[in-house]
Design an enzyme around this catalytic site. Structure first.
Site, PDB file in Angstrom:
ATOM      1  N   ASP A 165       3.763  -4.651  -9.966  1.00 30.01           N
ATOM      2  CA  ASP A 165       3.407  -4.135 -11.286  1.00 30.01           C
ATOM      3  C   ASP A 165       1.905  -3.828 -11.308  1.00 30.01           C
ATOM      4  OD1 ASP A 165       2.930  -3.654 -13.979  1.00 30.01           O
ATOM      5  OD2 ASP A 165       4.361  -5.180 -14.640  1.00 30.01           O
ATOM      6  N   GLU A 242      11.956   1.211  -5.199  1.00 27.68           N
ATOM      7  CA  GLU A 242      10.735   1.877  -5.621  1.00 27.68           C
ATOM      8  C   GLU A 242      10.182   2.772  -4.512  1.00 27.68           C
ATOM      9  OE1 GLU A 242       8.082   2.974  -8.472  1.00 27.68           O
ATOM     10  OE2 GLU A 242       9.752   1.571  -8.716  1.00 27.68           O
TER      11      GLU A 242
END
Length: 265
Positions: A165, A242
């Site tokens: 993140d 991702e």
């Protein structure tokens, strides 16, 4: 017509259903979780108190002696060596499990539904491919708070921080997974010679991680040319959800790997 045929077909359907991989669309959850809040997590008071038999029944005997038919009666002597912090949907775990079949690896994920998905996926893969994927597992936990509760000093040989993140706002930087304080904890659980793998598609976050790793006295960056023969690097780039998304969008991936220095160094 043979009346047993429908029954047989039903039995086959049950078998097929038993080894069907979970579908990700049923396990979607918000991308972010507050790492500073109380998530009512279970964690041992020390690594010696951890019962790993629930995660690796083929390698650890239950501490309470009450295992199922898949449990071994004596520990294999192995310990978890790879830890994927914030493992997401487990792409790296699944990929590395067969590349390093003799290494126990653990994903750590704070989101409930994501952890449940990965757990069900690993269990399904174990049934579908007997003898494989017994070395991979996942725990729901907060690595920023409880990592030393699970791992002994110098236990790990690889730590992965893949597309973490970014926490773009400056007031949120304290929630980033790479900070000076956390790096000291990583140096504690990582054995001398062990490797930290970081990768991000956000250049600012990549530079942040490099800055703090460069500044820490117990880590030294591994030159890119020395990573060519590392079997984990290709999966670090492309095995995660991702990473695959960045690839589809033709985005950039910034990789930086660091070695935990030895006592002599």
């Amino acid at each position: 017509m043979d009346s047993t045929v429908p029954e047989k077909r039903h039995a086959e359907d049950e078998t097929s259903e038993e080894i069907r991989l979970p579908q990700k669309r049923y396990f979607r959850q918000r991308a972010h979780a507050n790492v500073f809040s109380d998530h009512h997590l279970d964690y041992p008071i020390s690594p010696a108190h951890m019962d790993w038999s629930k995660n690796y029944p083929m390698h650890f005997a239950p501490k309470d002696g009450e295992g199922d038919e898949n449990s071994v009666t004596q520990d294999s002597g192995k310990k978890v060596e790879f830890a994927d912090i914030g493992c997401g949907y487990g792409g790296l775990l699944v990929a590395l499990s067969t590349v390093f079949p003799d290494k126990l690896m653990l994903g750590m994920e704070i989101r409930v539904k994501v952890e449940e998905y990965v757990n069900q996926k690993i269990l399904a893969l174990r049934k579908k491919h007997p003898g494989s994927y017994d070395n991979a597992s996942i725990l729901r936990m907060n690595a920023m708070k409880f990592l030393p509760n699970f791992f002994e000093k110098h236990q790990l040989s690889k730590l992965f921080f893949l597309f973490p993140d970014p926490h773009f706002k400056k007031r949120k930087h304290k929630a980033r997974i790479i900070t000076p304080t956390l790096l000291s904890e990583y140096a504690y659980v990582l054995r001398p010679g062990g490797i930290i793998y970081t990768i991000s598609d956000v250049k600012e976050l990549h530079l942040w991680m490099v800055k703090h790793l460069d500044a820490h006295p117990l880590f030294v960056r591994i030159p890119d040319e020395e990573l060519v023969g590392d079997l984990a690097v290709e999966h670090v780039r492309n095995a995660t959800e991702e990473g695959q998304k960045v690839e589809r969008n033709k985005g950039d991936k910034y990789l930086a790997c660091y070695r935990r220095i030895t006592d002599d160094e």
